[in-house]
Motif scaffolding. Structure first.
Motif, PDB file in Angstrom:
ATOM      1  N   GLN A 116       0.832  -1.208   0.000  1.00 41.68           N
ATOM      2  CA  GLN A 116       0.000   0.000   0.000  1.00 41.68           C
ATOM      3  C   GLN A 116       0.861   1.251   0.000  1.00 41.68           C
ATOM      4  OE1 GLN A 116      -2.764  -0.250   3.241  1.00 41.68           O
ATOM      5  NE2 GLN A 116      -3.728  -2.132   2.496  1.00 41.68           N
ATOM      6  N   VAL A 117       2.004   1.198   0.691  1.00 44.08           N
ATOM      7  CA  VAL A 117       2.920   2.348   0.695  1.00 44.08           C
ATOM      8  C   VAL A 117       3.411   2.629  -0.712  1.00 44.08           C
ATOM      9  CG1 VAL A 117       5.126   3.222   1.544  1.00 44.08           C
ATOM     10  CG2 VAL A 117       3.629   1.946   3.069  1.00 44.08           C
ATOM     11  N   LEU A 118       3.751   1.563  -1.432  1.00 49.82           N
ATOM     12  CA  LEU A 118       4.258   1.729  -2.792  1.00 49.82           C
ATOM     13  C   LEU A 118       3.191   2.291  -3.729  1.00 49.82           C
ATOM     14  CD1 LEU A 118       6.304  -1.556  -3.303  1.00 49.82           C
ATOM     15  CD2 LEU A 118       7.225   0.742  -3.271  1.00 49.82           C
ATOM     16  N   GLN A 119       1.934   1.939  -3.499  1.00 52.61           N
ATOM     17  CA  GLN A 119       0.873   2.278  -4.438  1.00 52.61           C
ATOM     18  C   GLN A 119       0.025   3.471  -4.001  1.00 52.61           C
ATOM     19  OE1 GLN A 119      -1.118  -1.528  -4.546  1.00 52.61           O
ATOM     20  NE2 GLN A 119       0.264  -2.353  -6.113  1.00 52.61           N
ATOM     21  N   SER A 120       0.332   4.064  -2.864  1.00 53.57           N
ATOM     22  CA  SER A 120      -0.549   5.105  -2.319  1.00 53.57           C
ATOM     23  C   SER A 120      -0.329   6.483  -2.925  1.00 53.57           C
ATOM     24  CB  SER A 120      -0.347   5.200  -0.803  1.00 53.57           C
ATOM     25  OG  SER A 120       0.961   5.674  -0.518  1.00 53.57           O
ATOM     26  N   ASN A 121       0.812   6.702  -3.582  1.00 55.15           N
ATOM     27  CA  ASN A 121       1.161   8.022  -4.112  1.00 55.15           C
ATOM     28  C   ASN A 121       1.262   9.069  -3.001  1.00 55.15           C
ATOM     29  OD1 ASN A 121       1.214   7.209  -6.848  1.00 55.15           O
ATOM     30  ND2 ASN A 121      -1.026   7.321  -6.931  1.00 55.15           N
ATOM     31  N   ALA A 122       1.593   8.609  -1.780  1.00 54.84           N
ATOM     32  CA  ALA A 122       1.693   9.538  -0.663  1.00 54.84           C
ATOM     33  C   ALA A 122       3.034  10.268  -0.637  1.00 54.84           C
ATOM     34  CB  ALA A 122       1.489   8.790   0.656  1.00 54.84           C
ATOM     35  N   LEU A 123       4.042   9.725  -1.305  1.00 54.56           N
ATOM     36  CA  LEU A 123       5.349  10.369  -1.365  1.00 54.56           C
ATOM     37  C   LEU A 123       5.604  10.805  -2.802  1.00 54.56           C
ATOM     38  CD1 LEU A 123       7.494   7.936   0.806  1.00 54.56           C
ATOM     39  CD2 LEU A 123       6.524  10.144   1.480  1.00 54.56           C
ATOM     40  N   GLN A 124       5.924  12.080  -2.981  1.00 51.36           N
ATOM     41  CA  GLN A 124       6.128  12.635  -4.310  1.00 51.36           C
ATOM     42  C   GLN A 124       7.440  13.416  -4.352  1.00 51.36           C
ATOM     43  OE1 GLN A 124       4.101  12.201  -6.947  1.00 51.36           O
ATOM     44  NE2 GLN A 124       2.520  11.059  -5.838  1.00 51.36           N
ATOM     45  N   ALA A 125       8.068  13.436  -5.513  1.00 55.37           N
ATOM     46  CA  ALA A 125       9.266  14.251  -5.736  1.00 55.37           C
ATOM     47  C   ALA A 125       8.940  15.240  -6.840  1.00 55.37           C
ATOM     48  CB  ALA A 125      10.458  13.369  -6.122  1.00 55.37           C
ATOM     49  N   TRP A 126       8.797  16.501  -6.469  1.00 54.49           N
ATOM     50  CA  TRP A 126       8.431  17.527  -7.433  1.00 54.49           C
ATOM     51  C   TRP A 126       9.639  18.389  -7.786  1.00 54.49           C
ATOM     52  CZ3 TRP A 126       3.049  19.725  -5.502  1.00 54.49           C
ATOM     53  CH2 TRP A 126       2.087  18.721  -5.641  1.00 54.49           C
ATOM     54  N   GLY A 127       9.507  19.096  -8.857  1.00 51.64           N
ATOM     55  CA  GLY A 127      10.574  19.986  -9.305  1.00 51.64           C
ATOM     56  C   GLY A 127      10.735  19.874 -10.798  1.00 51.64           C
ATOM     57  N   SER A 128      11.653  20.661 -11.334  1.00 52.83           N
ATOM     58  CA  SER A 128      11.874  20.642 -12.773  1.00 52.83           C
ATOM     59  C   SER A 128      12.416  19.289 -13.204  1.00 52.83           C
ATOM     60  CB  SER A 128      12.862  21.747 -13.168  1.00 52.83           C
ATOM     61  OG  SER A 128      14.085  21.599 -12.473  1.00 52.83           O
ATOM     62  N   ILE A 129      12.054  18.886 -14.399  1.00 56.09           N
ATOM     63  CA  ILE A 129      12.467  17.598 -14.947  1.00 56.09           C
ATOM     64  C   ILE A 129      13.467  17.842 -16.070  1.00 56.09           C
ATOM     65  CG2 ILE A 129      11.694  15.530 -16.149  1.00 56.09           C
ATOM     66  CD1 ILE A 129       9.019  15.841 -14.757  1.00 56.09           C
ATOM     67  N   ALA A 130      14.623  17.212 -15.967  1.00 57.13           N
ATOM     68  CA  ALA A 130      15.654  17.400 -16.983  1.00 57.13           C
ATOM     69  C   ALA A 130      15.220  16.738 -18.288  1.00 57.13           C
ATOM     70  CB  ALA A 130      16.968  16.800 -16.508  1.00 57.13           C
ATOM     71  N   PRO A 131      15.342  17.440 -19.408  1.00 57.76           N
ATOM     72  CA  PRO A 131      15.011  16.809 -20.690  1.00 57.76           C
ATOM     73  C   PRO A 131      16.067  15.782 -21.072  1.00 57.76           C
ATOM     74  CG  PRO A 131      15.949  18.989 -21.052  1.00 57.76           C
ATOM     75  CD  PRO A 131      15.787  18.843 -19.564  1.00 57.76           C
ATOM     76  N   ALA A 132      15.667  14.779 -21.807  1.00 55.07           N
ATOM     77  CA  ALA A 132      16.631  13.786 -22.294  1.00 55.07           C
ATOM     78  C   ALA A 132      17.567  14.451 -23.303  1.00 55.07           C
ATOM     79  CB  ALA A 132      15.899  12.619 -22.942  1.00 55.07           C
ATOM     80  N   PRO A 133      18.875  14.278 -23.173  1.00 52.29           N
ATOM     81  CA  PRO A 133      19.805  14.900 -24.122  1.00 52.29           C
ATOM     82  C   PRO A 133      19.647  14.302 -25.510  1.00 52.29           C
ATOM     83  CG  PRO A 133      20.969  13.391 -22.673  1.00 52.29           C
ATOM     84  CD  PRO A 133      19.576  13.483 -22.139  1.00 52.29           C
ATOM     85  N   ASP A 134      19.841  15.138 -26.527  1.00 50.87           N
ATOM     86  CA  ASP A 134      19.659  14.688 -27.908  1.00 50.87           C
ATOM     87  C   ASP A 134      20.821  13.866 -28.441  1.00 50.87           C
ATOM     88  OD1 ASP A 134      17.164  15.924 -28.118  1.00 50.87           O
ATOM     89  OD2 ASP A 134      18.065  17.844 -28.703  1.00 50.87           O
ATOM     90  N   GLY A 135      22.051  14.220 -28.033  1.00 46.33           N
ATOM     91  CA  GLY A 135      23.216  13.645 -28.689  1.00 46.33           C
ATOM     92  C   GLY A 135      23.849  12.465 -27.990  1.00 46.33           C
ATOM     93  N   ILE A 136      23.279  12.032 -26.863  1.00 49.41           N
ATOM     94  CA  ILE A 136      23.938  10.974 -26.102  1.00 49.41           C
ATOM     95  C   ILE A 136      22.897  10.152 -25.358  1.00 49.41           C
ATOM     96  CG2 ILE A 136      24.282  12.449 -24.073  1.00 49.41           C
ATOM     97  CD1 ILE A 136      27.002  11.029 -23.693  1.00 49.41           C
ATOM     98  N   ASP A 137      23.143   8.861 -25.267  1.00 46.14           N
ATOM     99  CA  ASP A 137      22.298   7.938 -24.521  1.00 46.14           C
ATOM    100  C   ASP A 137      22.948   7.730 -23.152  1.00 46.14           C
ATOM    101  OD1 ASP A 137      20.906   5.843 -23.415  1.00 46.14           O
ATOM    102  OD2 ASP A 137      21.212   4.457 -25.086  1.00 46.14           O
ATOM    103  N   LEU A 138      22.303   8.230 -22.099  1.00 45.91           N
ATOM    104  CA  LEU A 138      22.899   8.120 -20.769  1.00 45.91           C
ATOM    105  C   LEU A 138      23.019   6.665 -20.318  1.00 45.91           C
ATOM    106  CD1 LEU A 138      21.172  11.141 -18.968  1.00 45.91           C
ATOM    107  CD2 LEU A 138      23.457  11.017 -19.987  1.00 45.91           C
ATOM    108  N   GLY A 139      22.131   5.805 -20.823  1.00 46.98           N
ATOM    109  CA  GLY A 139      22.258   4.388 -20.521  1.00 46.98           C
ATOM    110  C   GLY A 139      23.571   3.826 -21.050  1.00 46.98           C
ATOM    111  N   MET A 140      23.988   4.278 -22.238  1.00 42.88           N
ATOM    112  CA  MET A 140      25.257   3.839 -22.799  1.00 42.88           C
ATOM    113  C   MET A 140      26.421   4.330 -21.957  1.00 42.88           C
ATOM    114  SD  MET A 140      26.758   4.458 -26.657  1.00 42.88           S
ATOM    115  CE  MET A 140      26.713   6.245 -26.488  1.00 42.88           C
ATOM    116  N   VAL A 141      26.304   5.540 -21.414  1.00 39.45           N
ATOM    117  CA  VAL A 141      27.360   6.073 -20.551  1.00 39.45           C
ATOM    118  C   VAL A 141      27.488   5.222 -19.292  1.00 39.45           C
ATOM    119  CG1 VAL A 141      28.142   8.061 -19.220  1.00 39.45           C
ATOM    120  CG2 VAL A 141      27.029   8.410 -21.434  1.00 39.45           C
ATOM    121  N   ARG A 142      26.348   4.887 -18.687  1.00 44.69           N
ATOM    122  CA  ARG A 142      26.403   4.059 -17.476  1.00 44.69           C
ATOM    123  C   ARG A 142      27.014   2.696 -17.776  1.00 44.69           C
ATOM    124  NH1 ARG A 142      21.804   2.661 -16.318  1.00 44.69           N
ATOM    125  NH2 ARG A 142      20.407   3.870 -17.647  1.00 44.69           N
TER     126      ARG A 142
END
Length: 232
Positions: A116-142
């Motif tokens: 229920q804790v996982l599904q309750s939406n009681a905890l939120q993280a708000w703020g600006s969201i970084a756009p995905a970069p156009d020229g690089i795949d961050l998954g490939m970097v990791r």
């Protein structure tokens, strides 16, 4: 995807399936060849994972098999929920998708009250969201950081100058505006930071720096100034 992770994912796929799953279907989900899946199935069967089936017909996991459960306290579960929510604010699309998978797996494994804790939406993280970069795949970097593989960047600095850099990626720092790649720069022979939103193209190089990553990260950490790990 490394073999250990792939074996775990195969078990999860078979656990969720209601019918036999072919090697091709599993391979499509994990983005590998059916031949790799056949080898993985044999490896799992050798570890006494009760997988039944054969090529062409598909595979099933005998009922009753499960991996050891993960047991979290309420506070630990809330920490996971908030951490997964924070991933939504990065521009790393692969991590966002992975966060959804983590949520689903944990929700299926924990007792009802914690679910229920996982599904309750009681905890939120708000703020600006970084756009995905156009020229690089961050998954490939990791992936390159884990494998200690060099990357070749087409990069444009803050003054707009274009340059090509061969780097040894050491770390990724996620900010609200963009991600920053910390790397040893072969051109400058020093640790440098590269903003992901200034990378115009990134390709893995066929050379590696295996065994050097921890030493270079220690060098990076020793140079932190003013409490800012992105300082150079």
């Amino acid at each position: 995807m490394r073999k250990a992770s792939r074996l775990f994912e195969i078990i999860q796929i078979l656990k969720r399936a209601r019918h036999a799953v072919t090697a091709q279907a599993i391979a499509d989900q994990l983005e590998v060849t059916p031949r790799s899946i056949y080898r993985d199935i044999v490896a799992l069967q050798a570890m006494r994972v009760p997988i039944e089936g054969e090529r062409g017909l598909g595979y099933i996991l005998r009922p009753g098999f499960d991996l050891p459960p993960l047991m979290f306290s309420v506070e630990e579960t809330e920490a996971i929920v908030l951490g997964l929510a924070l991933l939504e604010r990065t521009g790393d699309q692969a991590l966002k998708q992975a966060a959804k998978g983590v949520n689903a797996k944990i929700a299926a494994a924990v007792p009802g009250p914690l679910r229920q804790v996982l599904q309750s939406n009681a905890l939120q993280a708000w703020g600006s969201i970084a756009p995905a970069p156009d020229g690089i795949d961050l998954g490939m970097v990791r992936h390159a950081i884990r494998d200690e593989q060099k990357l070749l960047l087409d990069y444009r600095d803050e003054w707009g100058n274009a340059t090509e850099r061969l780097i040894r990626p050491l770390a990724l720092i996620y900010y609200s505006a963009t991600a920053v790649i910390v790397a040893w720069c072969e051109l400058r022979q020093a640790i440098r930071n590269f903003r992901a939103d200034r990378v115009e193209d990134c390709q893995p190089d066929d050379t590696f720096f295996r065994g050097e990553g921890n030493r270079l990260r220690d060098l990076w950490i020793s140079g932190w100034t003013s409490g800012n790990p992105a300082s150079t």
